[in-house]
Design a protein around this motif. Sequence first.
Motif, mmCIF file in Angstrom:
data_model
loop_
_atom_site.group_PDB
_atom_site.id
_atom_site.type_symbol
_atom_site.label_atom_id
_atom_site.label_comp_id
_atom_site.label_asym_id
_atom_site.label_seq_id
_atom_site.Cartn_x
_atom_site.Cartn_y
_atom_site.Cartn_z
ATOM 1 N N GLU A 269 4.356 9.397 28.310
ATOM 2 C CA GLU A 269 3.342 9.993 27.467
ATOM 3 C C GLU A 269 4.248 11.146 26.726
ATOM 4 O O GLU A 269 5.294 11.719 27.160
ATOM 5 C CB GLU A 269 2.195 10.802 28.245
ATOM 6 C CG GLU A 269 1.227 10.029 28.855
ATOM 7 C CD GLU A 269 0.463 9.183 27.575
ATOM 8 O OE1 GLU A 269 0.418 9.845 26.516
ATOM 9 O OE2 GLU A 269 0.033 8.122 27.967
ATOM 10 N N ASN A 366 -9.423 14.363 44.187
ATOM 11 C CA ASN A 366 -8.085 14.139 44.029
ATOM 12 C C ASN A 366 -7.431 13.391 45.259
ATOM 13 O O ASN A 366 -6.284 13.337 45.338
ATOM 14 C CB ASN A 366 -7.449 15.187 43.101
ATOM 15 C CG ASN A 366 -7.723 15.279 41.765
ATOM 16 O OD1 ASN A 366 -7.144 14.742 40.957
ATOM 17 N ND2 ASN A 366 -8.631 16.143 41.385
ATOM 18 N N ASP A 369 -4.922 10.865 45.033
ATOM 19 C CA ASP A 369 -3.827 11.198 44.128
ATOM 20 C C ASP A 369 -2.762 12.059 44.808
ATOM 21 O O ASP A 369 -1.656 11.645 44.880
ATOM 22 C CB ASP A 369 -4.318 11.758 42.777
ATOM 23 C CG ASP A 369 -5.172 10.805 42.022
ATOM 24 O OD1 ASP A 369 -5.843 11.340 41.080
ATOM 25 O OD2 ASP A 369 -4.746 9.642 42.095
ATOM 26 N N SER A 480 -3.016 21.295 35.684
ATOM 27 C CA SER A 480 -2.023 20.538 34.975
ATOM 28 C C SER A 480 -1.223 21.347 34.105
ATOM 29 O O SER A 480 -0.097 20.953 33.689
ATOM 30 C CB SER A 480 -2.856 19.439 34.042
ATOM 31 O OG SER A 480 -3.880 20.034 32.991
ATOM 32 N N THR A 499 -6.974 18.950 36.604
ATOM 33 C CA THR A 499 -6.949 17.881 36.862
ATOM 34 C C THR A 499 -8.386 17.393 37.571
ATOM 35 O O THR A 499 -8.118 17.811 38.739
ATOM 36 C CB THR A 499 -5.729 17.182 37.166
ATOM 37 O OG1 THR A 499 -4.801 17.650 36.235
ATOM 38 C CG2 THR A 499 -5.534 15.603 37.134
ATOM 39 N N TYR A 500 -9.074 16.442 37.124
ATOM 40 C CA TYR A 500 -10.214 16.209 37.902
ATOM 41 C C TYR A 500 -10.139 14.654 37.959
ATOM 42 O O TYR A 500 -10.153 14.015 36.881
ATOM 43 C CB TYR A 500 -11.411 16.753 37.139
ATOM 44 C CG TYR A 500 -12.642 16.495 38.178
ATOM 45 C CD1 TYR A 500 -13.155 17.288 39.115
ATOM 46 C CD2 TYR A 500 -13.489 15.650 37.692
ATOM 47 C CE1 TYR A 500 -14.147 17.048 39.862
ATOM 48 C CE2 TYR A 500 -14.764 15.248 38.536
ATOM 49 C CZ TYR A 500 -15.109 16.190 39.460
ATOM 50 O OH TYR A 500 -16.280 15.928 40.052
ATOM 51 N N GLY A 502 -7.883 12.497 38.449
ATOM 52 C CA GLY A 502 -6.881 11.934 37.458
ATOM 53 C C GLY A 502 -6.750 12.211 36.034
ATOM 54 O O GLY A 502 -5.781 11.999 35.433
ATOM 55 N N LYS A 503 -7.627 12.856 35.557
ATOM 56 C CA LYS A 503 -7.542 13.473 34.154
ATOM 57 C C LYS A 503 -8.026 14.627 33.940
ATOM 58 O O LYS A 503 -8.716 15.395 34.595
ATOM 59 C CB LYS A 503 -8.853 12.412 33.500
ATOM 60 C CG LYS A 503 -8.525 11.136 33.515
ATOM 61 C CD LYS A 503 -9.948 10.434 32.814
ATOM 62 C CE LYS A 503 -9.386 8.751 32.506
ATOM 63 N NZ LYS A 503 -10.532 8.107 31.913
ATOM 64 N N GLU A 504 -7.301 15.255 32.865
ATOM 65 C CA GLU A 504 -7.539 16.732 32.729
ATOM 66 C C GLU A 504 -8.831 16.845 31.897
ATOM 67 O O GLU A 504 -9.347 16.568 31.095
ATOM 68 C CB GLU A 504 -6.372 17.137 31.683
ATOM 69 C CG GLU A 504 -6.330 18.586 31.446
ATOM 70 C CD GLU A 504 -5.286 19.030 30.445
ATOM 71 O OE1 GLU A 504 -4.194 19.384 30.859
ATOM 72 O OE2 GLU A 504 -5.568 19.094 29.301
#
Length: 594
Positions: A269, A366, A369, A480, A499-500, A502-504
């Motif tokens: 990214e 999470n 993760d 994050s 981050t929740y 795996g996503k912000e």
Amino acid sequence: MGKVAIYARVSTIEKQDYKRQISDCKTAIGNLYTEDNIEIFAEQISGYKENEARPQLSKLLSIIENDATYFSKIYCTEISRLGRDPRATRSLIDNLTDKKIPIFITSINKQTLDENGERDSTMNIILQVLMEFADSESKTMKKRSKSGLLQSVINGNAGGSKNLPYGYTKDENKKLIIDDEEAEIIKEIFNLYKQGNGFKAIANILNFKEVPTRTQKAFGNQLMKYKTEKTADKVTWTDVAIDKIIKNSIYYGQRRFKGNLYPAPAIIEEQLFRECNEITATKTHRNYLTTYTYLLKDLLICGCCGRNYFAKFKPVEGGDKVYICSSRLIKGGNCGNIGVNISLLESAIYEEFISSGRLANYIQMNKVDIFEELKTKISTLEIDLKIAQSDVAKKENEKKRLLDLYLADKIDSNAFEKKQSEINQSEFELTTKIDLLKEEIFQNKKILDKQSDKQTTTQMLIDAKDNRTELKTLFNQFISRIIINKLDAKTVLASVFITYGGKEIGHPIKLFLNIRGLISRPMKYEYISAIGIDYRPIYRRNILLNNPAKLLLEVEEKKIVYDPLGEIDDFLIINIPSENLIIIENTYPISKKS
């Protein structure tokens, strides 16, 4: 019978070699001279280089300069072989003509001197036209070549080189595509760098894992010309190679060609690329010998200029204890954003996580993760540890060899003591690093064990309160990024992105820090927690774009003083209780031995 010379040249960009030129010249010579009387001067170099910069031509002219009768004639296939620059080539021909040495051009079957050894006027005119044409042809060819290369890049072609950027290969249509196996290595390099590992440390990790380099894969056991010659299979990862990868924009999908960027398949990214290059620009790498663990290292971003914040801590009375914008490291580059006290910011985030109860869900969501990231982290640390232990063993061997030299009277006492001191200092630093690595591995394994407990909640944070290594690891799982903005003389906004799953989460937790409270007596660690407000900050590329004053105004209008016996409103002035204060002054650095 005298001797004749053959001069052959191809440029560095031409595909063919000079064997055809030599063959054509020998055909033109025929039986006039034997092999023993033919000397060949051949090279691969640009025709625009000066004579002195072309070793074979320079050698030929040097022989003639010393003895003008040594060669009776010089053969070449085209006038452009002697040179591409018309003026330089003209000067060369005139010099040889004055020395009565003819040049025979096989492509037109003519030479520069007539039968009487005088300048051939007709040939003189022909040569001038040929030289100008050769110059024009070369410039046109270069333009076409550049245009073709550009078009190739635009079309996504890989190019003809074996030495493609690591992480890429080419398909049957010669298009640049991602090599899935190498792409994982590229991702690992960027993630290791973001985690605080330096270029050399990353290179050591890859070499320890025996990850093959591009040179190893492309050239096998072919002899490579470095400062010291070695075969390609002996070319290992270096800090220079890692540096180039970190700075190569192709990895986020922007291929650089002649100063411009063109689309390419992305491996990482853009955000990760920019974060890593910001670390590079400000040199905020991890150093195991500065043992303070900053909980928010590599997470803080300036809301004014987009650069990262770094910690500045002096463990003395009145010394700096702040996170500040890295723009201050650049001469004349200070963006004007404010520094924020380390303990205030870390404690406010800790208190918010503990008191709000919001983090319990984050931990549960999470867990997988965290489990995988911790295993990767522990694996990396264990490799670091093995490398450091191996380096200590090498230092012990160095000391033994040094002592042998001293006892054999090969070095005097001053040189012995100086070198011994250097080795001891290096050994001390390595053993210090080993101790810190062992501690960090132990703490990460403790967290990993807790992750297996299904009852894990915010109790993990509570238990980790006085363990900065463990607390930093937990913070990095859920935060994050944090964007810092000064709102007025007493208020700093910390926008904490979570981050929740795996996503912000799109909307950050907004903490309004009272920086004036730190100068009051007794000192106040105080902030306003805004769970929900009508006015939402707008960020782009980590910079707060809209009016922060309006945001502050709404907070000031709605805030209330927290009353433990009253109702809890959305806006609370929170005085962080002493049991939840994270005070960096409670940690101490390891000092170097003198």
